[in-house]
Design a protein around this motif. Structure first.
Motif, PDB file in Angstrom:
ATOM      1  N   LEU A 433      11.394  -6.652 -27.925  1.00 12.92           N
ATOM      2  CA  LEU A 433      10.437  -7.663 -28.375  1.00 12.92           C
ATOM      3  C   LEU A 433      10.060  -7.456 -29.839  1.00 12.92           C
ATOM      4  CD1 LEU A 433       8.029  -7.977 -25.307  1.00 12.92           C
ATOM      5  CD2 LEU A 433       9.713  -9.648 -26.097  1.00 12.92           C
ATOM      6  N   ALA A 434      10.071  -6.190 -30.263  1.00 11.33           N
ATOM      7  CA  ALA A 434       9.787  -5.893 -31.681  1.00 11.33           C
ATOM      8  C   ALA A 434      11.012  -6.125 -32.548  1.00 11.33           C
ATOM      9  CB  ALA A 434       9.311  -4.458 -31.835  1.00 11.33           C
ATOM     10  N   ARG A 435      12.149  -6.439 -31.900  1.00 11.33           N
ATOM     11  CA  ARG A 435      13.443  -6.671 -32.576  1.00 11.33           C
ATOM     12  C   ARG A 435      13.864  -5.437 -33.384  1.00 11.33           C
ATOM     13  NH1 ARG A 435      12.544 -12.258 -35.576  1.00 11.33           N
ATOM     14  NH2 ARG A 435      10.708 -11.120 -36.249  1.00 11.33           N
ATOM     15  N   LYS A 436      13.638  -4.278 -32.752  1.00 12.65           N
ATOM     16  CA  LYS A 436      14.013  -3.005 -33.357  1.00 12.65           C
ATOM     17  C   LYS A 436      14.824  -2.186 -32.363  1.00 12.65           C
ATOM     18  CE  LYS A 436      11.370  -3.490 -37.094  1.00 12.65           C
ATOM     19  NZ  LYS A 436      11.767  -3.366 -38.486  1.00 12.65           N
ATOM     20  N   GLN A 437      15.712  -1.357 -32.915  1.00 19.63           N
ATOM     21  CA  GLN A 437      16.486  -0.458 -32.063  1.00 19.63           C
ATOM     22  C   GLN A 437      15.620   0.700 -31.586  1.00 19.63           C
ATOM     23  OE1 GLN A 437      19.509  -1.110 -31.152  1.00 19.63           O
ATOM     24  NE2 GLN A 437      20.339   0.781 -30.278  1.00 19.63           N
ATOM     25  N   LYS A 438      14.773   1.184 -32.486  1.00 16.94           N
ATOM     26  CA  LYS A 438      13.896   2.299 -32.154  1.00 16.94           C
ATOM     27  C   LYS A 438      12.461   1.913 -32.479  1.00 16.94           C
ATOM     28  CE  LYS A 438      17.313   5.943 -33.035  1.00 16.94           C
ATOM     29  NZ  LYS A 438      17.596   7.188 -33.789  1.00 16.94           N
ATOM     30  N   HIS A 466       0.268 -15.801 -36.924  1.00 14.83           N
ATOM     31  CA  HIS A 466      -0.084 -15.056 -35.721  1.00 14.83           C
ATOM     32  C   HIS A 466       0.567 -13.671 -35.797  1.00 14.83           C
ATOM     33  CE1 HIS A 466      -1.286 -18.969 -34.200  1.00 14.83           C
ATOM     34  NE2 HIS A 466      -1.829 -18.387 -33.146  1.00 14.83           N
ATOM     35  N   THR A 467      -0.083 -12.704 -35.198  1.00 15.96           N
ATOM     36  CA  THR A 467       0.471 -11.353 -35.110  1.00 15.96           C
ATOM     37  C   THR A 467       0.783 -11.043 -33.654  1.00 15.96           C
ATOM     38  OG1 THR A 467      -0.683 -10.549 -37.080  1.00 15.96           O
ATOM     39  CG2 THR A 467      -0.006  -8.904 -35.471  1.00 15.96           C
ATOM     40  N   LEU A 468       1.970 -10.491 -33.442  1.00 20.82           N
ATOM     41  CA  LEU A 468       2.375 -10.069 -32.104  1.00 20.82           C
ATOM     42  C   LEU A 468       1.983  -8.605 -31.925  1.00 20.82           C
ATOM     43  CD1 LEU A 468       3.921 -10.721 -29.461  1.00 20.82           C
ATOM     44  CD2 LEU A 468       6.012  -9.989 -30.630  1.00 20.82           C
ATOM     45  N   VAL A 469       1.143  -8.342 -30.933  1.00 23.57           N
ATOM     46  CA  VAL A 469       0.705  -6.980 -30.637  1.00 23.57           C
ATOM     47  C   VAL A 469       1.363  -6.555 -29.324  1.00 23.57           C
ATOM     48  CG1 VAL A 469      -1.247  -5.454 -30.212  1.00 23.57           C
ATOM     49  CG2 VAL A 469      -1.488  -7.360 -31.813  1.00 23.57           C
ATOM     50  N   LEU A 470       2.191  -5.531 -29.402  1.00 23.94           N
ATOM     51  CA  LEU A 470       2.907  -5.020 -28.228  1.00 23.94           C
ATOM     52  C   LEU A 470       2.209  -3.759 -27.736  1.00 23.94           C
ATOM     53  CD1 LEU A 470       6.534  -5.444 -29.629  1.00 23.94           C
ATOM     54  CD2 LEU A 470       5.295  -7.009 -28.139  1.00 23.94           C
ATOM     55  N   LEU A 471       1.904  -3.726 -26.436  1.00 24.81           N
ATOM     56  CA  LEU A 471       1.237  -2.568 -25.833  1.00 24.81           C
ATOM     57  C   LEU A 471       2.155  -1.948 -24.789  1.00 24.81           C
ATOM     58  CD1 LEU A 471      -2.391  -3.968 -25.294  1.00 24.81           C
ATOM     59  CD2 LEU A 471      -1.493  -2.727 -27.273  1.00 24.81           C
ATOM     60  N   ASP A 472       2.559  -0.725 -25.053  1.00 21.66           N
ATOM     61  CA  ASP A 472       3.409   0.025 -24.111  1.00 21.66           C
ATOM     62  C   ASP A 472       2.525   1.063 -23.417  1.00 21.66           C
ATOM     63  OD1 ASP A 472       5.569   1.009 -22.743  1.00 21.66           O
ATOM     64  OD2 ASP A 472       6.297   2.243 -24.403  1.00 21.66           O
ATOM     65  N   THR A 473       2.522   1.025 -22.092  1.00 24.66           N
ATOM     66  CA  THR A 473       1.576   1.867 -21.355  1.00 24.66           C
ATOM     67  C   THR A 473       2.258   3.067 -20.721  1.00 24.66           C
ATOM     68  OG1 THR A 473       1.869   0.608 -19.317  1.00 24.66           O
ATOM     69  CG2 THR A 473       0.158  -0.145 -20.833  1.00 24.66           C
ATOM     70  N   GLU A 474       1.431   4.031 -20.441  1.00 29.19           N
ATOM     71  CA  GLU A 474       1.883   5.235 -19.747  1.00 29.19           C
ATOM     72  C   GLU A 474       2.454   4.871 -18.376  1.00 29.19           C
ATOM     73  OE1 GLU A 474      -0.318   9.251 -18.006  1.00 29.19           O
ATOM     74  OE2 GLU A 474      -1.125   8.192 -19.765  1.00 29.19           O
ATOM     75  N   GLY A 475       3.563   5.481 -18.021  1.00 33.10           N
ATOM     76  CA  GLY A 475       4.185   5.203 -16.730  1.00 33.10           C
ATOM     77  C   GLY A 475       3.277   5.566 -15.574  1.00 33.10           C
ATOM     78  N   LEU A 476       3.198   4.654 -14.599  1.00 34.85           N
ATOM     79  CA  LEU A 476       2.337   4.876 -13.448  1.00 34.85           C
ATOM     80  C   LEU A 476       3.043   5.764 -12.417  1.00 34.85           C
ATOM     81  CD1 LEU A 476       1.152   1.173 -13.020  1.00 34.85           C
ATOM     82  CD2 LEU A 476       0.050   2.973 -14.363  1.00 34.85           C
ATOM     83  N   GLY A 477       2.249   6.467 -11.626  1.00 38.52           N
ATOM     84  CA  GLY A 477       2.807   7.230 -10.517  1.00 38.52           C
ATOM     85  C   GLY A 477       3.469   8.530 -10.906  1.00 38.52           C
ATOM     86  N   ASP A 478       3.144   9.076 -12.078  1.00 38.90           N
ATOM     87  CA  ASP A 478       3.735  10.352 -12.503  1.00 38.90           C
ATOM     88  C   ASP A 478       3.230  11.457 -11.570  1.00 38.90           C
ATOM     89  OD1 ASP A 478       4.731  12.560 -13.740  1.00 38.90           O
ATOM     90  OD2 ASP A 478       3.811  12.185 -15.696  1.00 38.90           O
ATOM     91  N   VAL A 479       4.161  12.104 -10.894  1.00 33.60           N
ATOM     92  CA  VAL A 479       3.771  13.121  -9.907  1.00 33.60           C
ATOM     93  C   VAL A 479       3.082  14.314 -10.561  1.00 33.60           C
ATOM     94  CG1 VAL A 479       5.525  12.487  -8.220  1.00 33.60           C
ATOM     95  CG2 VAL A 479       6.094  14.109 -10.035  1.00 33.60           C
ATOM     96  N   ASN A 480       3.428  14.590 -11.825  1.00 36.72           N
ATOM     97  CA  ASN A 480       2.813  15.725 -12.515  1.00 36.72           C
ATOM     98  C   ASN A 480       1.342  15.470 -12.832  1.00 36.72           C
ATOM     99  OD1 ASN A 480       5.150  17.320 -12.546  1.00 36.72           O
ATOM    100  ND2 ASN A 480       5.913  16.255 -14.366  1.00 36.72           N
ATOM    101  N   LYS A 481       1.015  14.194 -13.052  1.00 39.39           N
ATOM    102  CA  LYS A 481      -0.380  13.863 -13.360  1.00 39.39           C
ATOM    103  C   LYS A 481      -1.180  13.754 -12.064  1.00 39.39           C
ATOM    104  CE  LYS A 481      -1.566   9.700 -14.784  1.00 39.39           C
ATOM    105  NZ  LYS A 481      -1.797   8.506 -15.623  1.00 39.39           N
ATOM    106  N   GLY A 482      -0.648  13.006 -11.110  1.00 40.82           N
ATOM    107  CA  GLY A 482      -1.277  12.908  -9.800  1.00 40.82           C
ATOM    108  C   GLY A 482      -2.688  12.362  -9.820  1.00 40.82           C
TER     109      GLY A 482
END
Length: 999
Positions: A433-438, A466-482
């Motif tokens: 969506l950011a049109r970037k490889q990284k 307009h500005t596009l704001v992309l929000l990437d969230t922490e993965g849910l269900g991480d067993v280490n976090k619990g």
């Protein structure tokens, strides 16, 4: 002469020239300057041309919705500033961007630019790129007017032939303050011209074809008489600033010299008539205008050249790429050497040398207060940054650096958030969506890589400003976090902050996938809509008003999209997965609950399926290093379709009621929600809006007041000549400040902040007024000191202490008064300073009178009475001036209140429209859901929805009523009387009048 129709369009598509108008031109043997005006209908073109012509009875004015100018009308008369020249004004029929005849309008545009040497593009609605884009006809000009067969050469030649381009933006005042820097209108226009645009846009072609366009902003001619036909207004009722701006425009236009035709020869009226005939003939014969043929006809009719003369045609062989255009055959009067310091190279449009390029002005970001399109309103971040940090203990914190970045984004934001289980490829999709490889970091291990919520602000690829704001969230269900509760808060924050919510999962949409989406069922515990509801009361049916659009992305999808042997779409696949089961048991309720939540909470839903991007597992682990052509073609196509959908359909993030969220507001929203979570409370949407409104409205008052102060400092040249001049400028700056406030403020229900703005502006107005008086006093004192030097020296020397001295004293004093009044200073304190001076001299005058032995006692008595009468008369003048100043102050307060009421009504109408749209959208969604339930046999669930639908309809009816506006105006009137005592008693009548006009 009175205006006359020069060219009219025929129903057949041809053109007819009025012989009477041609006859007038042919009788003009002097050189002519030709000014043409072109623009949308009902934008005041004819009125402006009448002001340029300095005539009240000129081109006929039209009111919005009424009949307007048709064809091309002409006004021809001796030039007011160029001796032995004539001025020809061409008023062109206005175009209609929606319903107009584009074939006819493009030909009118061609006539306007080829007949004139000054072309005015007249608009009403702000200095924005959108207004320039309405001039779509400029894109067709190189295709319909041919000066050379080669496309690039033709473009370059046209650039040398076309007139001066002036953009007049009506009923507008530019905000040229950029922090400590003050821009010029040229810088401002360059900013608009150099904003992001397509190669074939109107703005792009204006850049290519017109050299050094100019911009003039012209305020409303009479803000207090918006509904009056302007041609009936006397000159003294027009705004001072309007008259000043028109005068500046006229000075620039009249300095542009005369129209030239072949070989740089000045065009006379007779030559212009020949050009009119030649152009209309070419346009009637076909769509393309061959300029060589046109000028052959002009030369032939002029009799100066034979049609076979080589000088009559364009020597295109001399205009090959890179050659110098030393002697253009057809030229305007612009001296290229003088303007650019060198000769013009005839190069292709993509190869213009630096002297043809616009200068990009770097500006500091702040909100669009009026009509301004500013740079650095948007922020283009090179890489993402953590917005909400999630500590190892599960505490959430908002990153201050991210807030600072968001504070620079004063554009509306479109916020896309992605949520899903860890290790499902969320970050990779957001990089697309950011049109970037990284960008967002991709993990390749079995633990969640992204922590908290990360943010990436980039310019929106489709929606300008307009500005596009992309929000990437922490993965849910991480067993280490619990920590399930922490995951719920991450999920809830993504929903609350976004305008499009993407849920990312792997494999298929089955019961297992929906079980993992249990966070949606817990939103009622994490989010409240209304603060007044008890903890156990369910107000989740209001979620659809506030929640974002829902998109489910299914990764590594390997199934065939078929149902019962028939192919289905991705959306049908999602709808099938969300179907409810009939029954009342615990298992059925558990099965239906997440499905009901998705169907009820989100205003819309969409599904995308993605095949595996690469087949090689090793490449899959390092996906951000895999080039586009190494990916599976099917995945590339699916990713492109997903991105296109997001770019096209994701809406601006809004608060309840439709108020657009900027980057600053988004940052404040994040802080409000996180603070609520940290305090152990449940984030409340209603409380968040109220808290944000307090912050934003206070900032709006500050910004509006600062704007008023800066504009008054910039526009008012202290001291002003008259009170009226000062009041006009105050009215202009005050109106603009109110616009700044209205653009930024929202939910100021008790009008506290608008009242505060009235208060601080009224205080500043009083300070400026006192400063104006003081500076006038200082200047007038200096003048009277200079002109009274002789009088003072003679008094000191005892010159008047002799026989006949009184007569000499009176003569010198009267001469001094005459010199004082004849000075160029006509300040508002002129009479006061004179009165004080004469008072000081009264005793001296009486002493000289008494000691003058040439006068009899009777004469002395008569003279004493005269002095006393003159002193009384002078006192009366001073009192009248003070009374006028007091009346003007009251009038200014009344006018300020009128402007506040007018703009509040306009804002509330817009806000009501947005709220109605929101309510109708939610109601339509509920009705559709109810219909689906009834068709599926879920009558009980459909009946339960009926109460929600009735409440929504009540809200809709309440919004449609007019009582809301009446209450708002009453509140404003009450607040205003505290700060503007001059409007007491008048405000009620004004409100009644405006309210009746609206309804």
């Amino acid at each position: 002469m009175a205006p006359i129709c020069l060219i009219e369009a025929l129903p057949s598509g041809g053109w007819r020239v009025n012989d009477s108008a041609l006859c007038i031109l042919k009788n003009v043997q002097q050189p002519v300057q030709v000014i043409a005006i072109f623009g949308p209908k009902w934008t005041g073109k004819s009125f402006l041309m009448n002001k340029i012509a300095e005539t009240q009875q000129g081109f006929q004015l039209s009111l919005p919705g009424g009949p307007c100018t048709e064809g091309i009308w002409m006004l021809c008369f001796p030039h007011p500033s160029l001796k032995e020249h004539h001025l020809v004004l061409l008023d062109i029929e206005g175009f209609d961007t929606e319903k107009g005849d584009k074939r006819k309008e493009i030909k009118l545009f061609i006539l306007a630019v080829l007949l004139s040497n000054v072309f005015i593009y007249n608009t009403q609605g702000g200095v924005t790129q959108e207004e320039l884009q309405k001039l779509i006809y400029v894109k067709e000009l190189p295709h319909l007017v041919k000066a050379a067969s080669d496309e690039e050469t033709n473009t370059c030649l046209l650039a040398s032939l076309l007139p001066h381009f002036i953009w007049c933006s009506r009923d507008t005042i530019l905000d040229l303050n950029m922090g400590e820097e003050i821009l010029t209108p040229e810088d401002y226009l360059n900013d608009v011209l150099n904003a992001r645009q397509g190669a074939e846009s109107s703005v792009c072609w204006i850049n290519k074809l017109f050299l050094q366009p100019r911009l003039y902003d012209i305020c409303e001619p009479c803000p207090t008489a918006r509904f009056v036909n302007l041609d009936s207004l006397p000159e003294d009722q027009l705004a001072f600033l309007f008259k000043k701006q028109v005068q500046t425009l006229k000075e620039y236009i009249f300095n542009k010299g005369t129209k030239t035709i072949t070989g740089g020869e000045k065009a006379t009226g007779q030559m212009l008539a020949c050009l009119v005939e030649s152009l209309t003939s070419s346009l009637s014969e076909g769509d393309v205008v061959p300029l060589d043929k046109v000028f052959e006809r002009v030369a032939w009719k002029e009799g100066s050249k034979k049609p076979d003369s080589p000088d009559c045609s364009f020597p295109c062989s001399n205009f090959t790429e890179g050659n110098t255009l030393a002697h253009p055959v057809v030229s305007t009067t612009r001296d290229r050497k003088q303007e650019f310091g060198e000769e013009i190279k005839c190069v292709g449009p993509s190869q213009y040398s630096p002297k043809f390029e616009r200068v990009v002005v770097q500006q500091s970001g702040k909100p669009t207060s009026l009509t301004r399109t500013r740079k650095q309103l948007s922020v283009n971040m090179e890489k993402p940054i953590c917005l909400i940090e999630n500590s190892a203990s599960g505490d959430l914190h908002v990153n201050q650096k991210a807030l600072e970045i968001l504070s620079e984004v004063q554009q509306p934001v479109i916020v896309v958030a992605i949520v899903g289980l860890y290790r499902t490829g969320k970050s990779y999709l957001m990089n697309k969506l950011a049109r970037k490889q990284k960008g967002f970091s991709l993990g390749s291990t079995v633990e969640s890589h992204t922590k908290g919520i990360w943010m990436w602000c980039v310019p929106h690829p489709i929606k300008q400003d307009h500005t596009l704001v992309l929000l990437d969230t922490e993965g849910l269900g991480d067993v280490n976090k619990g920590d399930e509760k922490n995951d719920c808060w991450i999920f809830a924050l993504a929903v609350l902050l976004s305008s499009m919510f993407v849920y990312n999962s792997m494999g298929t949409i089955d019961q297992n996938a929906l079980d993992k989406l249990h966070y949606v069922t817990e939103l009622t515990e994490c989010i409240k809509v209304k603060s007044c509801n008890s903890k156990d009361e369910d107000d989740s049916f209001h979620f659809a008003r506030f929640f974002p659009a829902f998109v489910w992305t299914v990764r590594d999808f390997t199934l065939e999209l078929k149902l019962d042997g028939h192919p289905i779409t991705e959306n049908e696949y999602l709808e099938h997965a969300l179907q409810l089961r009939p029954g009342y048991g615990a298992k059925v309720q558990k099965y239906n609950f997440p499905r009901q939540c998705i169907r009820s909470y989100f205003p819309s839903r969409k599904c995308f399926v993605f095949e595996r991007p690469v087949s090689c597992v090793e490449k899959l682990r390092k996906l951000e290093e895999v080039s586009e052509n190494e990916l599976e073609a099917s995945f590339v196509k699916q990713a492109q379709e997903f991105c296109h959908y997001v770019f096209e359909t994701a809406k601006t993030k809004t608060l309840h009621g439709g108020h657009n969220v900027t980057g600053t507001l988004l940052g404040n929203l994040a802080v409000t929600y996180v603070d609520a979570i940290r305090s152990g409370a449940v984030p409340c949407l209603e409380n968040a809006v109220v808290a944000l409104a307090q912050i934003e409205n206070s900032a709006a008052v500050r910004q509006a007041h600062e704007h008023y102060m800066k504009e008054m400092e910039r526009l008012v040249k202290f001291p002003t000549a008259t009170i009226e001049e000062f009041s006009e400028l105050h009215a202009v700056c005050g109106k603009e400040a109110i616009q700044v406030f209205m653009n930024r403020s929202f939910k100021d229900d008790d009008r506290t902040h608008q009242g505060e703005l009235m208060r601080v502006i009224n205080l500043s107005y009083e300070n400026f007024r006192q400063r104006n008086e003081q500076e006038s006093t200082n200047l007038c004192t200096k003048v009277i000191t200079d002109v009274s030097k002789t009088l003072e020296e003679r008094i000191t020397m005892g010159y008047y202490s002799k026989s006949g001295g009184y007569r000499y004293f009176i003569e010198d004093q009267e001469k001094m008064i005459k010199d004082y009044k004849a000075s160029i200073v006509k300040g508002i304190k002129m009479e006061d300073v004179l009165n004080d001076f004469l008072k000081e001299k009264e005793i001296i005058a009486q002493t000289i009178l008494l000691t003058d032995n040439t006068l009899t006692e009777k004469e002395k008595q008569i003279e004493a009475e005269r002095i006393k009468a003159e002193a009384t008369q002078q006192e009366m003048k001073v009192m009248e001036k003070k009374q006028e100043a007091l009346q003007q102050m009251v009038l200014d307060q009344e006018r300020s209140y009128q402007e506040n009421v007018q703009q509040l009504m306009e804002k509330m109408e817009v806000d009501r429209g947005k709220l109605l749209e929101e309510q109708q959208r939610v109601l339509a969604q509920k009705l559709k859901e109810q219909e689906t339930l009834l068709k599926s046999g879920f009558d009980e669930q459909a009946d339960r929805m009926e109460a929600q639908i009735r409440e929504l309809r009540r809200d809709l009816d309440e919004t449609k009523s007019s009582s809301w506006l009446s209450d708002a105006l009453d509140t404003l009137g009450t607040v205003a009387t505290c700060f503007l005592p001059g409007i007491v008693g008048k405000g009620i009548g004004l409100v009644t009048k405006l309210f009746s006009r609206l309804f």
